[in-house]
Design a protein around this motif. Structure first.
Motif, PDB file in Angstrom:
ATOM      1  N   ARG A  11      30.855  79.855  32.290  1.00 33.85           N
ATOM      2  CA  ARG A  11      30.695  81.277  31.986  1.00 33.85           C
ATOM      3  C   ARG A  11      31.089  81.581  30.546  1.00 33.85           C
ATOM      4  O   ARG A  11      32.034  80.990  30.019  1.00 33.85           O
ATOM      5  N   GLN A  13      32.651  84.073  27.469  1.00 33.55           N
ATOM      6  CA  GLN A  13      33.932  84.779  27.376  1.00 33.55           C
ATOM      7  C   GLN A  13      33.931  86.156  28.035  1.00 33.55           C
ATOM      8  O   GLN A  13      34.909  86.536  28.673  1.00 33.55           O
ATOM      9  N   ASN A  14      32.840  86.930  27.888  1.00 33.95           N
ATOM     10  CA  ASN A  14      32.843  88.266  28.494  1.00 33.95           C
ATOM     11  C   ASN A  14      32.892  88.189  30.021  1.00 33.95           C
ATOM     12  O   ASN A  14      33.506  89.039  30.668  1.00 33.95           O
ATOM     13  N   HIS A  15      32.289  87.192  30.620  1.00 35.44           N
ATOM     14  CA  HIS A  15      32.377  87.023  32.067  1.00 35.44           C
ATOM     15  C   HIS A  15      33.794  86.643  32.475  1.00 35.44           C
ATOM     16  O   HIS A  15      34.308  87.121  33.488  1.00 35.44           O
ATOM     17  N   LYS A  17      36.551  87.322  30.833  1.00 34.00           N
ATOM     18  CA  LYS A  17      37.445  88.462  30.569  1.00 34.00           C
ATOM     19  C   LYS A  17      37.449  89.471  31.715  1.00 34.00           C
ATOM     20  O   LYS A  17      38.488  90.005  32.085  1.00 34.00           O
ATOM     21  N   TYR A  18      36.270  89.723  32.288  1.00 37.55           N
ATOM     22  CA  TYR A  18      36.158  90.757  33.315  1.00 37.55           C
ATOM     23  C   TYR A  18      36.123  90.215  34.745  1.00 37.55           C
ATOM     24  O   TYR A  18      35.917  90.972  35.686  1.00 37.55           O
ATOM     25  N   TYR A  20      33.976  88.172  36.230  1.00 39.32           N
ATOM     26  CA  TYR A  20      32.648  88.092  36.825  1.00 39.32           C
ATOM     27  C   TYR A  20      32.503  86.803  37.634  1.00 39.32           C
ATOM     28  O   TYR A  20      32.880  85.728  37.190  1.00 39.32           O
TER      29      TYR A  20
END
Length: 102
Positions: A11, A13-15, A17-18, A20
């Protein structure tokens, strides 16, 4: 997936972080493959029974080691049962029906 050497789900980084959780991990497990990811959320989702490492290089070696371990078959079967029992389209439709009845 079954023909893949290591069906990794890495995944961005944004996934991470949140938190996902991708359908790719669920699909890989449903096809009979060991779950392999760099996502802590996915690792926790599968009750820490899949290959997990933040670093993709470490993940590769851990996943390869786990696949070679005969005991991993039991983990895979357990993961498949979890997906079958809790994470199918039928489960999602039933969840939506229940939510609409509130």
């Amino acid at each position: 997936v079954i023909e893949s050497y290591l069906p990794l789900d890495v995944r961005p980084q944004n996934h991470l972080k949140y938190g996902y959780i991708s359908c790719r991990s669920i699909k890989n497990v449903s096809y009979g493959a060991l779950g392999m990811t760099n996502s802590k959320a996915t690792y926790d989702f599968f009750d820490q029974e899949i290959a997990y490492a933040e670093n993709s290089s470490e993940l590769f070696y851990l996943a390869r080691e786990m696949q070679e371990n005969p005991k991993t078959k039991d983990l895979i079967l357990n993961q498949m049962k979890k997906v079958k029992d809790k994470h199918t389209y039928v489960n999602r439709v039933n969840d939506m029906i229940a939510a609409s009845e509130l």
